[in-house]
Design a protein around this motif. Sequence first.
Motif, PDB file in Angstrom:
ATOM      1  N   GLY A 136      74.039 112.223 114.982  1.00 51.87           N
ATOM      2  CA  GLY A 136      72.761 111.772 115.372  1.00 51.87           C
ATOM      3  C   GLY A 136      72.139 112.959 115.879  1.00 51.87           C
ATOM      4  N   LEU A 192      77.178 105.011 119.809  1.00 46.60           N
ATOM      5  CA  LEU A 192      76.704 103.595 120.127  1.00 46.60           C
ATOM      6  C   LEU A 192      77.220 102.853 121.296  1.00 46.60           C
ATOM      7  N   TYR A 208      68.429 100.502 121.120  1.00 45.69           N
ATOM      8  CA  TYR A 208      68.744 101.574 120.183  1.00 45.69           C
ATOM      9  C   TYR A 208      70.216 101.134 119.842  1.00 45.69           C
ATOM     10  N   GLY A 212      71.525 100.058 116.054  1.00 45.45           N
ATOM     11  CA  GLY A 212      72.350 101.003 115.204  1.00 45.45           C
ATOM     12  C   GLY A 212      73.576 100.442 115.027  1.00 45.45           C
ATOM     13  N   LYS A 215      73.422  98.015 112.125  1.00 42.03           N
ATOM     14  CA  LYS A 215      73.566  98.573 110.909  1.00 42.03           C
ATOM     15  C   LYS A 215      74.774  99.116 110.476  1.00 42.03           C
ATOM     16  N   TRP A 238      70.158 105.875 109.403  1.00 46.02           N
ATOM     17  CA  TRP A 238      69.348 105.236 110.649  1.00 46.02           C
ATOM     18  C   TRP A 238      70.384 104.702 111.599  1.00 46.02           C
ATOM     19  N   ALA A 239      71.315 104.334 111.681  1.00 47.56           N
ATOM     20  CA  ALA A 239      72.677 104.094 112.311  1.00 47.56           C
ATOM     21  C   ALA A 239      72.767 105.198 113.240  1.00 47.56           C
ATOM     22  N   SER A 240      73.023 106.221 112.637  1.00 48.61           N
ATOM     23  CA  SER A 240      73.407 107.900 113.195  1.00 48.61           C
ATOM     24  C   SER A 240      72.256 108.051 114.165  1.00 48.61           C
ATOM     25  N   TYR A 242      70.162 106.048 115.550  1.00 49.42           N
ATOM     26  CA  TYR A 242      69.857 105.429 116.558  1.00 49.42           C
ATOM     27  C   TYR A 242      70.787 105.740 117.656  1.00 49.42           C
ATOM     28  N   GLY A 243      72.222 105.972 117.199  1.00 42.60           N
ATOM     29  CA  GLY A 243      73.114 106.522 118.036  1.00 42.60           C
ATOM     30  C   GLY A 243      72.519 107.688 119.018  1.00 42.60           C
TER      31      GLY A 243
END
Length: 382
Positions: A136, A192, A208, A212, A215, A238-240, A242-243
């Motif tokens: 991220g 996360l 966030y 995350g 996902k 996207w998960a990364s 958001y992390g």
Amino acid sequence: MNINSTVISGYQALNDIRYLLNGKAKALLVTDKNIESIPAVQALIAQLKQQIAHVSIVNNVPPEPSQHDVAAILSALPSRDVDLVIGVGGGSVLDVAKLLSVLCVKNAPSLEALLAGEKPQHRTTSLLIPTTAGTGSEATPNAILAIPEKETKVGIISPVMLPDFVALVPELTTSMPAHIASSTGIDALCHLIECFTATVSNPVSDNYALIGMKKLFANLETTINQPGNLQARLEMLWASYYGGAAIAHAGTHLVHAMSYPLGGKYHLPHGVANAILLAPCMRFVRPAAVSKFAQAYDLLPEADSLLSEEAKSLALVDYFTALVKRLKLPASLEELGISPDHLPYLVEAALDVQRLMKNVPTAVSANDVRDVYLTLFPSHQA
């Protein structure tokens, strides 16, 4: 901290960046040789050279770079006079690109000054394109460097390093071997869950983190088992992201504090060190964060909504243990041939990472840290 980056995402999203290059005269592309050889990256380089008069390429960023590596890259640059820095790669590449974006401006502080705590005031325009779904880095104000002399890592942190543009392009992640996809995915998970349970967590970082984690839980193993599933890979990017955004608004804690010395002394890849520490650290933290653990558990596709909060929090830790095992990542330092002889050093070095230790949601003593490390040496436990 505001993240003002413009994000473009999706399959073949790099076809849409031509407008970002308009008016640029001197670009610096930061990557490594493996990433440079990917066809989509070759196409990007061709596009850069077609639109921009002067394009320099740094393709020797090593994994887990030290301050000496960055100093060598700086000294080898033909010029620091650039108006666009593009980073294409994993977290190490993106961290170096972020540093170069603030070092390649007039009157920039030196790298030594940044390491000593001076804050940059300006950056050149930057575009970050992650090829792994884990660090991220494209959404954090951090650049992490190894300090070999101290056998640890330090973070240079400034919102000035946040990029102008980010491109999340799933086909760039398909070249990742399964073990890299697994360890970087666990790194994202650590970002996360740590930010979600940190003392500095807040509604913005929580939002966030929750998005995350949902996902990640739904897509991490799919990307390992179905490497060509571009939708799952985009969701993991996207998960990364958001992390990283959660880090920008809160901060990690125990896993990262304890993993830095493992990377510094034993040169373990960051995601592997985090994977080894994830379940033991979360088992220690859990009693102080039962409600948040239960909220995270509820995001699992297989969550049992009838469990009590306490049971959900325990089940989440069990899930972390099982996930690391399913991903075939190491669960102990012992299986990597590492001796517990360095325990005193590891404990002291971890406690020294105060910027992260202060985020742990419960008091942490030297004995606590030692006890967690000891779980990584099953045959040496009392």
